[in-house]
Write a protein that holds these residues in place. Structure first.
Motif, PDB file in Angstrom:
ATOM      1  N   LEU A 133       0.820  -1.216   0.000  1.00 14.56           N
ATOM      2  CA  LEU A 133       0.000   0.000   0.000  1.00 14.56           C
ATOM      3  C   LEU A 133       0.853   1.265   0.000  1.00 14.56           C
ATOM      4  N   GLN A 134       2.059   1.172   0.506  1.00 12.77           N
ATOM      5  CA  GLN A 134       2.952   2.330   0.494  1.00 12.77           C
ATOM      6  C   GLN A 134       3.336   2.742  -0.920  1.00 12.77           C
ATOM      7  N   GLN A 135       3.108   1.852  -1.886  1.00 14.42           N
ATOM      8  CA  GLN A 135       3.402   2.169  -3.278  1.00 14.42           C
ATOM      9  C   GLN A 135       2.279   2.954  -3.947  1.00 14.42           C
ATOM     10  N   LYS A 136       1.136   3.059  -3.265  1.00 11.15           N
ATOM     11  CA  LYS A 136       0.024   3.826  -3.806  1.00 11.15           C
ATOM     12  C   LYS A 136       0.373   5.318  -3.786  1.00 11.15           C
ATOM     13  N   ASN A 171      -6.001   8.479   1.753  1.00 11.88           N
ATOM     14  CA  ASN A 171      -6.671   9.582   2.449  1.00 11.88           C
ATOM     15  C   ASN A 171      -7.553   9.134   3.603  1.00 11.88           C
ATOM     16  N   LEU A 172      -7.989   7.882   3.563  1.00  7.05           N
ATOM     17  CA  LEU A 172      -8.854   7.346   4.607  1.00  7.05           C
ATOM     18  C   LEU A 172      -8.371   5.954   4.987  1.00  7.05           C
ATOM     19  N   LEU A 173      -8.206   5.729   6.279  1.00  6.07           N
ATOM     20  CA  LEU A 173      -7.890   4.396   6.783  1.00  6.07           C
ATOM     21  C   LEU A 173      -8.968   4.022   7.786  1.00  6.07           C
ATOM     22  N   LEU A 186       1.737   5.010   8.546  1.00  6.45           N
ATOM     23  CA  LEU A 186       1.701   6.415   8.949  1.00  6.45           C
ATOM     24  C   LEU A 186       2.566   7.330   8.077  1.00  6.45           C
ATOM     25  N   PRO A 187       3.772   6.942   7.690  1.00  7.39           N
ATOM     26  CA  PRO A 187       4.532   7.829   6.792  1.00  7.39           C
ATOM     27  C   PRO A 187       3.786   8.129   5.492  1.00  7.39           C
ATOM     28  N   LYS A 188       3.125   7.138   4.915  1.00 10.31           N
ATOM     29  CA  LYS A 188       2.329   7.365   3.704  1.00 10.31           C
ATOM     30  C   LYS A 188       1.136   8.257   4.003  1.00 10.31           C
ATOM     31  N   LEU A 189       0.510   8.071   5.163  1.00  9.34           N
ATOM     32  CA  LEU A 189      -0.633   8.894   5.535  1.00  9.34           C
ATOM     33  C   LEU A 189      -0.203  10.348   5.743  1.00  9.34           C
ATOM     34  N   ILE A 190       0.937  10.553   6.367  1.00 16.23           N
ATOM     35  CA  ILE A 190       1.457  11.912   6.562  1.00 16.23           C
ATOM     36  C   ILE A 190       1.693  12.585   5.209  1.00 16.23           C
ATOM     37  N   ARG A 233      -7.987  11.012   7.304  1.00 13.34           N
ATOM     38  CA  ARG A 233      -8.757  10.633   8.484  1.00 13.34           C
ATOM     39  C   ARG A 233      -8.564   9.139   8.748  1.00 13.34           C
ATOM     40  N   ILE A 234      -8.356   8.819  10.012  1.00  8.34           N
ATOM     41  CA  ILE A 234      -8.238   7.431  10.460  1.00  8.34           C
ATOM     42  C   ILE A 234      -9.420   7.148  11.374  1.00  8.34           C
TER      43      ILE A 234
END
Length: 310
Positions: free
Chosen positions: A93-96, A100-102, A139-143, A149-150
């Motif tokens: 998923l980090q390759q996406k 924006n939403l988890l 989290l790094p990808k989310l940042i 929003r989680i």
């Protein structure tokens, strides 16, 4: 949380957004995936059995066949009973381009005692620790993807949960499947508060974290608790709560994902599409901090910085 059921009335679109939903192949998760899809979101279902995820995707598409401006549906394999499986999924998923939403939705309830492949009590491992591990790896990808929003699935069952920091993994205590479930949901709410706090103190803005109680929803979550269901549900119904449908149960998750009024709120607990009270033990700062530290140890993440901005 009385006899009314809150509904998300926001018309907000999610066009161009990407959402990851654990357990999005059935129950509340599937209804959440369907709603996001209808709002134009690119939805990724994280599921242990790829065939079940694909069946859910096909069913959602059939139900929405005549709807316009829908998003996309995809799936990735992830088994919350295995940290190595979670890590593989997170790496994929980090390759996406962005997430924006988890929605940490997947869960099991009051099942017989067993352990995950990493030796964790099954409910603590799946409902809480697996999601803790997954979220921190992402989290790094989310940042990088902000605004984000989680949403963490808690439960009113947290009222009956207790933390014994000398035995979080149920190796000394007499096992109670319902108490183990309640502990796992208490942990999810404490995790929500602690993650929000740490993001704030790291001066990382644009990531909002919410814990939700979906209601007592009639799904296959209850398949293990024939012997205990009368006791458990009598506690719930004594508070004016009754069994709802998965579509109704998804409303608070959807609300926390799209409601614009929540963009300045983080770390709180919601039910019936509104901010709600949580038990004092779910807001105990010391317990939240200690649970975070212990969870890092269990997941072997002591030397990992999830807040690193690349």
């Amino acid at each position: 949380m009385g006899l009314s059921i809150g509904r998300c009335l926001s018309p907000k679109r999610l066009t161009g957004k990407t959402a990851v939903i654990t357990g999005g192949n059935s129950g509340i998760g599937k209804e959440t995936a369907k709603d996001f899809y209808l709002r134009g979101c690119n939805v990724i279902i994280a599921c242990r059995v790829p065939l079940r995820a694909q069946e859910a995707i096909d069913d959602i598409k059939r139900q929405c066949l005549r709807r316009r401006k829908v998003g996309t549906l995809d799936h990735v394999q992830m088994d919350l009973k295995s940290l190595s499986s979670i890590r593989r999924c997170a790496m994929l998923l980090q390759q996406k381009p962005k997430i924006n939403l988890l929605v940490n939705n997947a869960g099991i309830m009051a099942c017989p005692f067993s352990k995950t492949s990493d030796g964790f009590e099954i409910q603590w491992g799946v409902n809480y620790l697996g999601h803790f591990f997954f979220t921190l790896l992402l989290l790094p990808k989310l940042i990088e993807s902000r605004p984000v929003r989680i949403i963490n699935l808690g439960s009113i069952a947290h009222l009956y949960g207790n933390l014994d920091f000398t035995d979080l993994n149920w190796e000394k205590r007499k096992y109670s499947s319902t108490k183990a479930y309640a502990q796992s949901k208490l942990c999810m709410i404490l995790f929500t508060r602690e993650l929000a706090k740490r993001l704030y103190y790291k001066n990382i803005h644009g990531i909002n974290v919410y814990a939700v109680h979906p209601g007592v929803v009639k799904t296959n979550l209850y398949r293990f608790i024939e012997d205990n269901i009368s006791v458990l549900l009598s506690r719930f119904t004594s508070r004016g709560i009754f069994m709802t449908t998965p579509e109704e149960g998804a409303q608070t998750t959807i609300y926390c994902a799209v409601e614009e009024d929540l963009q300045n709120e983080t770390g709180f607990y919601y039910a019936d599409c509104k901010r709600h009270w949580a038990a004092g033990k779910a807001t105990h700062r010391g317990d939240a901090e200690r649970l975070w530290i212990e969870s890092l140890k269990y997941c072997k993440l002591e030397n990992y910085d999830p807040f690193k901005i690349t």
